[in-house]
Design a protein around this motif. Sequence first.
Motif, PDB file in Angstrom:
ATOM      1  N   GLY A 134       0.770  -1.239   0.000  1.00  0.00           N
ATOM      2  CA  GLY A 134       0.000   0.000   0.000  1.00  0.00           C
ATOM      3  C   GLY A 134       0.795   1.281   0.000  1.00  0.00           C
ATOM      4  O   GLY A 134       0.199   2.375   0.035  1.00  0.00           O
ATOM      5  N   ALA A 135       2.118   1.219  -0.041  1.00  0.00           N
ATOM      6  CA  ALA A 135       2.924   2.445   0.003  1.00  0.00           C
ATOM      7  C   ALA A 135       2.788   3.239  -1.296  1.00  0.00           C
ATOM      8  O   ALA A 135       2.675   2.663  -2.379  1.00  0.00           O
ATOM      9  N   GLN A 136       2.822   4.540  -1.162  1.00  0.00           N
ATOM     10  CA  GLN A 136       2.760   5.408  -2.338  1.00  0.00           C
ATOM     11  C   GLN A 136       4.077   5.358  -3.110  1.00  0.00           C
ATOM     12  O   GLN A 136       4.104   5.392  -4.339  1.00  0.00           O
ATOM     13  N   LYS A 137       5.191   5.254  -2.359  1.00  0.00           N
ATOM     14  CA  LYS A 137       6.508   5.264  -2.990  1.00  0.00           C
ATOM     15  C   LYS A 137       7.507   4.514  -2.111  1.00  0.00           C
ATOM     16  O   LYS A 137       7.495   4.645  -0.899  1.00  0.00           O
ATOM     17  N   ILE A 138       8.363   3.697  -2.749  1.00  0.00           N
ATOM     18  CA  ILE A 138       9.428   2.991  -2.043  1.00  0.00           C
ATOM     19  C   ILE A 138      10.757   3.394  -2.676  1.00  0.00           C
ATOM     20  O   ILE A 138      10.968   3.186  -3.872  1.00  0.00           O
ATOM     21  N   THR A 139      11.645   3.976  -1.868  1.00  0.00           N
ATOM     22  CA  THR A 139      12.939   4.428  -2.371  1.00  0.00           C
ATOM     23  C   THR A 139      14.049   3.612  -1.728  1.00  0.00           C
ATOM     24  O   THR A 139      14.137   3.529  -0.496  1.00  0.00           O
ATOM     25  N   LEU A 140      14.906   3.016  -2.556  1.00  0.00           N
ATOM     26  CA  LEU A 140      16.040   2.252  -2.046  1.00  0.00           C
ATOM     27  C   LEU A 140      17.256   3.166  -1.982  1.00  0.00           C
ATOM     28  O   LEU A 140      17.925   3.416  -2.984  1.00  0.00           O
ATOM     29  N   GLY A 141      17.547   3.670  -0.772  1.00  0.00           N
ATOM     30  CA  GLY A 141      18.706   4.524  -0.584  1.00  0.00           C
ATOM     31  C   GLY A 141      19.975   3.727  -0.395  1.00  0.00           C
ATOM     32  O   GLY A 141      21.069   4.270  -0.378  1.00  0.00           O
ATOM     33  N   ALA A 142      19.841   2.404  -0.244  1.00  0.00           N
ATOM     34  CA  ALA A 142      20.986   1.505  -0.068  1.00  0.00           C
ATOM     35  C   ALA A 142      20.524   0.112  -0.471  1.00  0.00           C
ATOM     36  O   ALA A 142      19.356  -0.106  -0.821  1.00  0.00           O
ATOM     37  N   THR A 143      21.452  -0.831  -0.432  1.00  0.00           N
ATOM     38  CA  THR A 143      21.119  -2.220  -0.743  1.00  0.00           C
ATOM     39  C   THR A 143      21.440  -3.071   0.475  1.00  0.00           C
ATOM     40  O   THR A 143      22.524  -3.655   0.583  1.00  0.00           O
ATOM     41  N   PRO A 144      20.525  -3.173   1.428  1.00  0.00           N
ATOM     42  CA  PRO A 144      20.787  -3.931   2.655  1.00  0.00           C
ATOM     43  C   PRO A 144      20.734  -5.435   2.389  1.00  0.00           C
ATOM     44  O   PRO A 144      20.389  -5.889   1.288  1.00  0.00           O
ATOM     45  N   GLY A 145      21.062  -6.210   3.412  1.00  0.00           N
ATOM     46  CA  GLY A 145      21.014  -7.659   3.277  1.00  0.00           C
ATOM     47  C   GLY A 145      19.608  -8.201   3.195  1.00  0.00           C
ATOM     48  O   GLY A 145      19.396  -9.362   2.841  1.00  0.00           O
TER      49      GLY A 145
END
Length: 314
Positions: free
Chosen positions: A254-265
């Motif tokens: 349901g999120a409006q926007k998902i931003t990947l500021g990093a690449t976690p495990g």
Amino acid sequence: MTELVVKPWRVPGKERLYVNKAGARGDSVAWLDCKTGVVTVDIPEFETLALAKVEEWCRSFGSHVPPRTVRRREEKKQPAKTTTAPVPQPRTEVPFLPPMREEDDLARNLPGAGLETLVRQGEAKYKLLVRLAAKLSRQRLGDSSTLRGLEGEQFVGARLEPLKTAGWRVLHGVPLPSGSDIDHVVIGPPGVFTVNSKHHPGATVWVGDKVVKVNRNGFPYLENSEFEANRTAKLLSEWCGFEVPVHPVIAVVGAQKITLGATPGVTVIDGEQIAAVLPARPAVLSPNRVDRIFTIARHRHVWSQMGKRSRKAR
């Protein structure tokens, strides 16, 4: 069907229970060392029946017998033609898995099983007229965050359904000794995925190395998911007898926007895309191992052992 008989055997310092084929000279199918709890299986095709006989005897007469582990006799090795380094073999000894009752089968759980139980318990506290009115209006009673979480788990569970037609195995609401549960455990050729559903309608989600921020508020989703996956890998590896790769996943709903500021495990994805993202990983498990892991993972007893002291091979 071949009949099996149980024969106790004792000498000073030793106590065993043999499970043999019926008859005057019935071959040994398996035997239990009552001092150590180790069950040695001699004939693999009779393993399930033999272990059931052992457990039946232990319940009736062997209250002093330690927790059982299973050791399967290795096939005779052919002489090596060349002097090569030995290849590590998978473990042949695993904890004893008791027969599964209907109520122990986690494959029967629907998405959101754990939260559904909480919601129903909460609804029971309302007066009858209030419950009837809610039912007629098709509304659920209870805490809004719990209802939102339930809706998120049901959403992700529905998106995982198509994977079953491709040979994947899916479990929902896997209970843990702590009282919490794993929302979804997904088993397929790329390994096992512990999936946590996070329902944040209309929110802006940012993913960093150590934290997930929802509308700028930080949540320890990554740390919790990694911890859960690591414990699951240790548990399933012990019970399966081989290393089981487990990948933590957070499915945001349901999120409006998902931003990947990093690449976690931890893999953080839109829950809508989960059935496309998981199969994209490289295959590392054979179909037989997928089935073996599912057989272990669907048994409630296995998860009740999470966090307890590991029983090492004797």
